[in-house]
Each structure stands twice: as C-alpha cells, then as structure tokens.
Design an enzyme around this catalytic site. Structure first.
Site, PDB file in Angstrom:
ATOM      1  N   THR A 202      34.840  16.682   4.127  1.00 14.03           N
ATOM      2  CA  THR A 202      34.231  18.005   3.932  1.00 14.03           C
ATOM      3  C   THR A 202      34.603  18.925   5.087  1.00 14.03           C
ATOM      4  O   THR A 202      34.975  20.086   4.889  1.00 14.03           O
ATOM      5  CB  THR A 202      32.694  17.851   3.858  1.00 14.03           C
ATOM      6  OG1 THR A 202      32.391  16.920   2.813  1.00 14.03           O
ATOM      7  CG2 THR A 202      32.014  19.178   3.587  1.00 14.03           C
ATOM      8  N   GLY A 203      34.520  18.395   6.303  1.00 17.29           N
ATOM      9  CA  GLY A 203      34.762  19.212   7.495  1.00 17.29           C
ATOM     10  C   GLY A 203      36.184  19.750   7.551  1.00 17.29           C
ATOM     11  O   GLY A 203      36.408  20.875   8.006  1.00 17.29           O
TER      12      GLY A 203
ATOM     13  N   GLY B 217      36.558  15.038   9.122  1.00 15.94           N
ATOM     14  CA  GLY B 217      36.094  14.379   7.894  1.00 15.94           C
ATOM     15  C   GLY B 217      36.602  15.078   6.640  1.00 15.94           C
ATOM     16  O   GLY B 217      37.307  16.080   6.708  1.00 15.94           O
TER      17      GLY B 217
ATOM     18  N   LYS C  37      18.731  14.028   3.871  1.00 15.22           N
ATOM     19  CA  LYS C  37      19.077  15.426   4.165  1.00 15.22           C
ATOM     20  C   LYS C  37      17.823  16.301   4.189  1.00 15.22           C
ATOM     21  O   LYS C  37      17.700  17.222   4.994  1.00 15.22           O
ATOM     22  CB  LYS C  37      20.081  15.943   3.133  1.00 15.22           C
ATOM     23  CG  LYS C  37      21.459  15.324   3.291  1.00 15.22           C
ATOM     24  CD  LYS C  37      22.401  15.714   2.154  1.00 15.22           C
ATOM     25  CE  LYS C  37      23.769  15.068   2.343  1.00 15.22           C
ATOM     26  NZ  LYS C  37      24.679  15.322   1.226  1.00 15.22           N
TER      27      LYS C  37
ATOM     28  N   LYS D 130      42.194  13.251  18.351  1.00 19.31           N
ATOM     29  CA  LYS D 130      42.706  12.870  17.027  1.00 19.31           C
ATOM     30  C   LYS D 130      43.758  13.897  16.595  1.00 19.31           C
ATOM     31  O   LYS D 130      43.584  15.103  16.836  1.00 19.31           O
ATOM     32  CB  LYS D 130      41.575  12.832  16.008  1.00 19.31           C
ATOM     33  CG  LYS D 130      40.737  11.547  16.090  1.00 19.31           C
ATOM     34  CD  LYS D 130      39.837  11.389  14.881  1.00 19.31           C
ATOM     35  CE  LYS D 130      39.198  10.025  14.871  1.00 19.31           C
ATOM     36  NZ  LYS D 130      38.259   9.849  13.758  1.00 19.31           N
TER      37      LYS D 130
ATOM     38  N   GLY E  79      32.396  17.668  12.751  1.00 15.86           N
ATOM     39  CA  GLY E  79      32.869  16.868  11.605  1.00 15.86           C
ATOM     40  C   GLY E  79      34.195  17.349  11.052  1.00 15.86           C
ATOM     41  O   GLY E  79      34.541  17.037   9.911  1.00 15.86           O
ATOM     42  N   ALA E  80      34.959  18.080  11.851  1.00 19.52           N
ATOM     43  CA  ALA E  80      36.205  18.691  11.355  1.00 19.52           C
ATOM     44  C   ALA E  80      37.262  17.663  10.943  1.00 19.52           C
ATOM     45  O   ALA E  80      38.206  18.000  10.242  1.00 19.52           O
ATOM     46  CB  ALA E  80      36.792  19.632  12.404  1.00 19.52           C
TER      47      ALA E  80
HETATM   48  N1  LIG Z   1      29.982  16.838  -3.368  1.00 22.35           N
HETATM   49  C1  LIG Z   1      30.497  15.654  -3.423  1.00 22.35           C
HETATM   50  O1  LIG Z   1      30.997  15.211  -4.473  1.00 22.35           O
HETATM   51  C2  LIG Z   1      30.525  14.834  -2.165  1.00 22.35           C
HETATM   52  C3  LIG Z   1      31.344  13.701  -2.084  1.00 22.35           C
HETATM   53  C4  LIG Z   1      31.350  12.989  -0.888  1.00 22.35           C
HETATM   54  C5  LIG Z   1      30.577  13.408   0.201  1.00 22.35           C
HETATM   55  N2  LIG Z   1      29.783  14.519   0.056  1.00 22.35           N
HETATM   56  C6  LIG Z   1      28.912  14.972   1.164  1.00 22.35           C
HETATM   57  O2  LIG Z   1      29.729  15.498   2.186  1.00 22.35           O
HETATM   58  C7  LIG Z   1      29.064  15.328   3.425  1.00 22.35           C
HETATM   59  C8  LIG Z   1      30.058  14.883   4.495  1.00 22.35           C
HETATM   60  O3  LIG Z   1      30.588  13.655   4.117  1.00 22.35           O
HETATM   61  P1  LIG Z   1      32.137  13.341   4.260  1.00 22.35           P
HETATM   62  O4  LIG Z   1      32.407  12.179   3.364  1.00 22.35           O
HETATM   63  O5  LIG Z   1      32.908  14.586   4.132  1.00 22.35           O
HETATM   64  O6  LIG Z   1      32.190  12.849   5.789  1.00 22.35           O
HETATM   65  P2  LIG Z   1      33.301  11.962   6.494  1.00 22.35           P
HETATM   66  O7  LIG Z   1      34.619  12.144   5.827  1.00 22.35           O
HETATM   67  O8  LIG Z   1      32.764  10.573   6.627  1.00 22.35           O
HETATM   68  O9  LIG Z   1      33.404  12.638   7.929  1.00 22.35           O
HETATM   69  C9  LIG Z   1      32.361  12.521   8.844  1.00 22.35           C
HETATM   70  C10 LIG Z   1      32.645  13.408  10.044  1.00 22.35           C
HETATM   71  O10 LIG Z   1      31.513  13.357  10.921  1.00 22.35           O
HETATM   72  C11 LIG Z   1      31.982  13.134  12.250  1.00 22.35           C
HETATM   73  N3  LIG Z   1      30.932  12.441  13.010  1.00 22.35           N
HETATM   74  C12 LIG Z   1      30.225  11.357  12.641  1.00 22.35           C
HETATM   75  N4  LIG Z   1      29.328  11.035  13.588  1.00 22.35           N
HETATM   76  C13 LIG Z   1      29.474  11.944  14.580  1.00 22.35           C
HETATM   77  C14 LIG Z   1      28.841  12.146  15.833  1.00 22.35           C
HETATM   78  N5  LIG Z   1      27.874  11.341  16.251  1.00 22.35           N
HETATM   79  N6  LIG Z   1      29.247  13.182  16.606  1.00 22.35           N
HETATM   80  C15 LIG Z   1      30.234  13.993  16.183  1.00 22.35           C
HETATM   81  N7  LIG Z   1      30.874  13.867  14.998  1.00 22.35           N
HETATM   82  C16 LIG Z   1      30.504  12.852  14.210  1.00 22.35           C
HETATM   83  C17 LIG Z   1      33.252  12.288  12.067  1.00 22.35           C
HETATM   84  O11 LIG Z   1      34.035  12.445  13.222  1.00 22.35           O
HETATM   85  P3  LIG Z   1      34.977  11.284  13.852  1.00 22.35           P
HETATM   86  O12 LIG Z   1      36.368  11.831  13.781  1.00 22.35           O
HETATM   87  O13 LIG Z   1      34.481  11.177  15.259  1.00 22.35           O
HETATM   88  O14 LIG Z   1      34.768  10.030  13.065  1.00 22.35           O
HETATM   89  C18 LIG Z   1      33.862  12.994  10.860  1.00 22.35           C
HETATM   90  O15 LIG Z   1      34.567  14.143  11.260  1.00 22.35           O
HETATM   91  C19 LIG Z   1      27.912  14.340   3.189  1.00 22.35           C
HETATM   92  O16 LIG Z   1      26.720  15.054   3.224  1.00 22.35           O
HETATM   93  C20 LIG Z   1      28.140  13.838   1.794  1.00 22.35           C
HETATM   94  O17 LIG Z   1      26.935  13.613   1.123  1.00 22.35           O
HETATM   95  C21 LIG Z   1      29.754  15.229  -1.087  1.00 22.35           C
END
Ligand SMILES: NC(=O)c1ccc[n+]([C@@H]2O[C@H](COP(=O)([O-])OP(=O)(O)OC[C@H]3O[C@@H](n4cnc5c(N)ncnc54)[C@H](OP(=O)(O)O)[C@@H]3O)[C@@H](O)[C@H]2O)c1
Length: 329
Positions: A16-17, A14, A128, A45, A11-12
């Site tokens: 968070t990643g 994304g 989760k 990417k 998820g790097a």
């Molecule tokens: N604390 C807060 O306020 C807050 C706010 C928002 C989110 N969060 C939490 O943060 C967490 C992550 O969310 P995010 O919004 O950071 O995620 P995100 O930006 O949507 O990124 C998702 C990542 O997962 C990868 N991915 C998805 N499916 C995959 C697969 N099948 N195989 C390999 N990689 C895959 C994507 O890669 P690709 O490059 O291939 O697409 C991308 O790197 C969630 O648990 C969310 O609940 C917390």
C-alpha cells in the site's frame, strides 16, 4: 507558488505504501514535500534509495523508542500517513501519540481496505478501530481512508497458466453464489486517491471511501473467460461453510496472532462474509457509516477501469502484489 504541504509516510516499502508514495510524488494539486519514515534497519532498502533520488527525505524512526524522540522526528509535518503492515497495526498508538506531541496537522492511520462495520465482523478491522478510537481519545486530527478490495487479488487461475504470474499466492474462491457486488480499486490508484484526499481541508476529521468500480465475483469470472477465451474453474464456498469459518474465527477471538497462517485461514472466511455475503463493501453502506465518497469529492479522478486491469494481466504487464510472500503453510 503556494508552499508545499509537508507529508510523512510510514510504510513506503510495503504494498500500500509504495502506491501512496508514488501518488504523493506525482501529485500536483497539492504539491508535497515528502518524507519516508522507516525503521533504521530499512532505511537503505533499494526502494527507499530510489525515492530519495526523486527528492524524498528518508528519516529513521523507532515506534517503540522514547516518545520525545519520535515527537521530535514528527515535528513540522502537516500530514503523517501510516501504511504499516497488518501485524504491526497496534504500534500506531505510539505513532499517534508522537503526532499529538509534535502538533501534526492530520494523522492518517492505516486502513486502506474494505468497508466493514466498526467491530465484530473482521479481526483486522477490530484492531484498526482500536487505533482509531485511540486517535479520538487523544483528540488528534485525522482522516480515515478506505479503498475497497484490490483488483490485484480478484482473478482466478486460467487453465493455461498464462496469468499465474499476476495472481496472489493463494487459490481464488467464490463466496457463496458470487452475486454480491463489492467495491474494487487497482492498487496503483490508492496513492492517487490518497494524495488528493490528504491535502483537502474538507476531509479533515472525516472518513473517505475511494473506490473505482463495483463488480460481483461472477461478473469478474465471466469477464476473464470472455477476454481470455478460456474456461475457468468456479470453486464456490457455500454460505454454510463461510458461516462455520466465521464461527471458528469468533471462538478464537483474542487468541489468534495476526500474520500467522492460522490468522489468514480464518480471516478469509470473515472477508468472504463481509464483502461476499453481507455486502458491506459498498458505497451506500459506507455513506450510512458516515463516509464521504471520493467520487463525489473529486469527479475528475476516474481510477483505472477493471477491464484495463484485466487486459494488462493478459498482456503480461500487470503489477504483481505480494511477490514471494507465503500466507498459508
Ligand atoms: N484493500 C485490500 O484489498 C487490501 C489488501 C491487502 C492489504 N490491505 C491493507 O493494507 C494495509 C497495509 O498492508 P500492506 O500489505 O500494504 O503492508 P506491507 O506490504 O506488509 O508493508 C508494511 C510496511 O510497514 C512497514 N513497517 C512495519 N512495521 C514497522 C515499524 N515498526 N516501523 C516502521 N515501519 C514499519 C514495513 O517496512 P519495512 O520495510 O521496515 O518492513 C512496510 O513498509 C493494511 O491495513 C491491510 O489491511 C488491503
């Protein structure tokens, strides 16, 4: 020099990643040998190619492919971290199985969010928890990390439009009276905290809450008014409306598809309820649930102050999250 811990991050690319990979790269205690795991369509990417220049290995994985292939890709890692997106959380069951088969030393599933009771309050947490339960069922070593609410999605619009560039793609509202304190962290610090936590033997098979500051929404609105000299519109969502939204979400349980506009429309009421009304997202409640606090484990890690974040926003220098993403139609 002691050998580096071998860590893999899924998820790097994304939100968070990308914070986590920067935290791992910058970490000196401990030093990490880092691998980014990505679907094959994503391995080229630009963000990943930039990390490659900094010494990160890039490995393609298919979570829905044969388990033996996934296990082979995961062999030899001390730590595997997942920062997978909200819509794909259940794919971590295969990832956990692969980690178990490969003998990974510690799996960190994707939580990185607010403190919420394990079940029945927030759809995303329920999913989760299903993943966490699976990890425990297969007796896989783990660490759960939660970080509170991102600073980067807290500020309301200013009438001048001056900070529009830094705001998430939805209107900001105040949950109820706006007087419930909630834990907050700048997104850039998630990686700093995570890099320290996953290399620490004390956090194995534990839950860790790493947040920076407590604020109420009213305090946030007052602060940005004071710093900007502008008067902000205060859109309070009454408690009864939040309760009605939560009831609607509960009635639709099991039918809502995560990631759809309907999901976000209902989930926001659940979030307001948990951190804005119930007050779940607080360190005392986290301790009650069994979490260790990063503030106790690492008193030297301070995190970016909220005031500094606000100043960066006003100076046009803030990190912007979810650029170009639409949550609601
Ligand atoms: N604390 C807060 O306020 C807050 C706010 C928002 C989110 N969060 C939490 O943060 C967490 C992550 O969310 P995010 O919004 O950071 O995620 P995100 O930006 O949507 O990124 C998702 C990542 O997962 C990868 N991915 C998805 N499916 C995959 C697969 N099948 N195989 C390999 N990689 C895959 C994507 O890669 P690709 O490059 O291939 O697409 C991308 O790197 C969630 O648990 C969310 O609940 C917390």
């Amino acid at each position: 020099m002691p050998s580096k811990l071998k860590v893999a991050l899924l998820g790097a690319t994304g939100e968070t990643g990308s914070s986590i990979i920067r935290g791992l790269i910058a970490s000196t205690q401990p030093h990490y040998e880092i691998t980014a795991l990505a679907r094959s369509a994503s391995v080229n990417k630009p963000a990943l190619l930039e990390y490659k220049k900094k010494g990160v290995n890039i490995v393609a994985v298919d979570l829905s492919g044969p388990e033996a292939e996934l296990a082979a890709a995961l062999k030899g890692f001390d730590v595997v971290i997942s920062a997978i997106g909200p819509s794909e959380l259940m794919q971590q069951v295969q990832l956990a199985n692969g980690c178990k088969a490969a003998g990974v030393g510690r799996f960190v599933p994707c939580c990185f969010a607010t403190i919420v009771p394990p079940k029945g309050i927030l759809i995303l947490r329920d999913i989760k928890e299903d993943v966490i339960n699976h990890i425990k069922k297969i007796y896989l070593p783990y660490t759960i990390i939660d970080v509170g609410w991102w600073y980067n999605t807290t500020l309301p619009r200013l009438p001048s439009g001056k900070i529009d560039y830094a705001l998430p793609p939805y209107e900001q509202s105040i949950a109820g009276e706006g007087t419930t304190p909630y834990a907050l962290t700048d997104i850039s610090d998630i990686g700093v905290y995570t890099a320290r936590i996953v290399g620490d033997p004390r956090t194995l098979n534990k839950y860790v809450f790493a947040y920076t500051e407590m604020r109420t929404q009213l305090e946030i609105y007052d602060l940005i008014e004071k710093l900007s000299g502008e008067k902000v519109m205060r859109n309070h969502v009454p408690r009864e409306d939040i309760a009605a939204g939560v009831a609607k979400a509960e009635a639709k349980e099991g039918q809502i598809v995560v990631g759809t506009p309907e999901f976000y429309q209902l989930a926001i009421f659940q979030y307001w309820n948990t951190w804005g009304i119930r007050g779940d997202n607080q360190p005392e409640y986290a301790k009650y649930l069994g979490y260790l606090l990063a503030k106790d484990l690492y008193p030297d890690l301070q995190g970016k102050p909220y005031l500094q974040y606000c100043q960066e926003v006003l100076d046009g220098k803030a990190h912007v999250v979810y650029k170009g993403v639409t949550f609601f139609e």
